[in-house]
Design a protein around this motif. Sequence first.
Motif, PDB file in Angstrom:
ATOM      1  N   MET A 199       0.834  -1.184   0.000  1.00  0.00           N
ATOM      2  CA  MET A 199       0.000   0.000   0.000  1.00  0.00           C
ATOM      3  C   MET A 199       0.874   1.240   0.000  1.00  0.00           C
ATOM      4  N   SER A 200       0.532   2.215  -0.827  1.00  0.00           N
ATOM      5  CA  SER A 200       1.224   3.495  -0.855  1.00  0.00           C
ATOM      6  C   SER A 200       0.895   4.271   0.415  1.00  0.00           C
ATOM      7  N   ASP A 201       1.851   5.078   0.882  1.00  0.00           N
ATOM      8  CA  ASP A 201       1.649   5.843   2.112  1.00  0.00           C
ATOM      9  C   ASP A 201       0.482   6.814   2.031  1.00  0.00           C
ATOM     10  N   ASN A 202       0.256   7.412   0.860  1.00  0.00           N
ATOM     11  CA  ASN A 202      -0.793   8.423   0.768  1.00  0.00           C
ATOM     12  C   ASN A 202      -2.061   7.931   0.078  1.00  0.00           C
ATOM     13  N   ILE A 218      -5.441   5.803  -0.106  1.00  0.00           N
ATOM     14  CA  ILE A 218      -6.415   5.125   0.758  1.00  0.00           C
ATOM     15  C   ILE A 218      -7.120   4.065  -0.075  1.00  0.00           C
ATOM     16  N   TRP A 219      -7.178   2.880   0.471  1.00  0.00           N
ATOM     17  CA  TRP A 219      -7.828   1.753  -0.202  1.00  0.00           C
ATOM     18  C   TRP A 219      -9.087   1.380   0.568  1.00  0.00           C
ATOM     19  N   TYR A 220     -10.083   0.922  -0.188  1.00  0.00           N
ATOM     20  CA  TYR A 220     -11.387   0.562   0.374  1.00  0.00           C
ATOM     21  C   TYR A 220     -11.799  -0.808  -0.140  1.00  0.00           C
ATOM     22  N   PRO A 252     -12.292  10.652  -3.880  1.00  0.00           N
ATOM     23  CA  PRO A 252     -12.199  10.717  -2.413  1.00  0.00           C
ATOM     24  C   PRO A 252     -13.483  11.253  -1.770  1.00  0.00           C
ATOM     25  N   ALA A 253     -14.122  12.253  -2.368  1.00  0.00           N
ATOM     26  CA  ALA A 253     -15.349  12.806  -1.791  1.00  0.00           C
ATOM     27  C   ALA A 253     -16.475  11.766  -1.809  1.00  0.00           C
ATOM     28  N   LYS A 279     -12.493   1.304   4.989  1.00  0.00           N
ATOM     29  CA  LYS A 279     -11.077   1.431   4.659  1.00  0.00           C
ATOM     30  C   LYS A 279     -10.376   0.112   4.927  1.00  0.00           C
ATOM     31  N   VAL A 280      -9.388  -0.192   4.092  1.00  0.00           N
ATOM     32  CA  VAL A 280      -8.555  -1.371   4.296  1.00  0.00           C
ATOM     33  C   VAL A 280      -7.442  -0.958   5.257  1.00  0.00           C
TER      34      VAL A 280
END
Length: 142
Positions: free
Chosen positions: A1-4, A6-8, A111-112, A125-126
Amino acid sequence: MSDNQIWYRYNPKKALTDAEREVMAMGYPYVSTTELGPGGLLNEHRHHSNNTHFVIDGSIIIGKSRDSEMRFRPQTVLPYNLVNLPRGVDYMGKAGEKGCIFVEGHKVLSPATADRFEERETIVKVAEGESMEGAFPAVEHK
């Protein structure tokens, strides 16, 4: 996962409805159900991907808007009908006298929109270290 990034994933504790699965089958992989009370409003907004609203109960008038006023081709959407909206178009809506329940579907998850879907508990969120199976990112508008 990338630091910035967000995965769902879809909430494993809340099964997708048949109507949500139907919208997914129409090519909108990101879905959530919205309920508006009688006369409830969708304030003027736009999305950065094509989206759809599939009415499953009640009705809604959706139209292109400018300056928070519905001005162009308002359309009444009844149960088992949908309205497709292109990306970048300002629109707004007003539920009918019995309210409206509809499935909102998107081609790309912003994101929104992810925040809204997470509030409805449609997606979660994962967490760091969790399996990425079935995970998808929210994509910032370019």
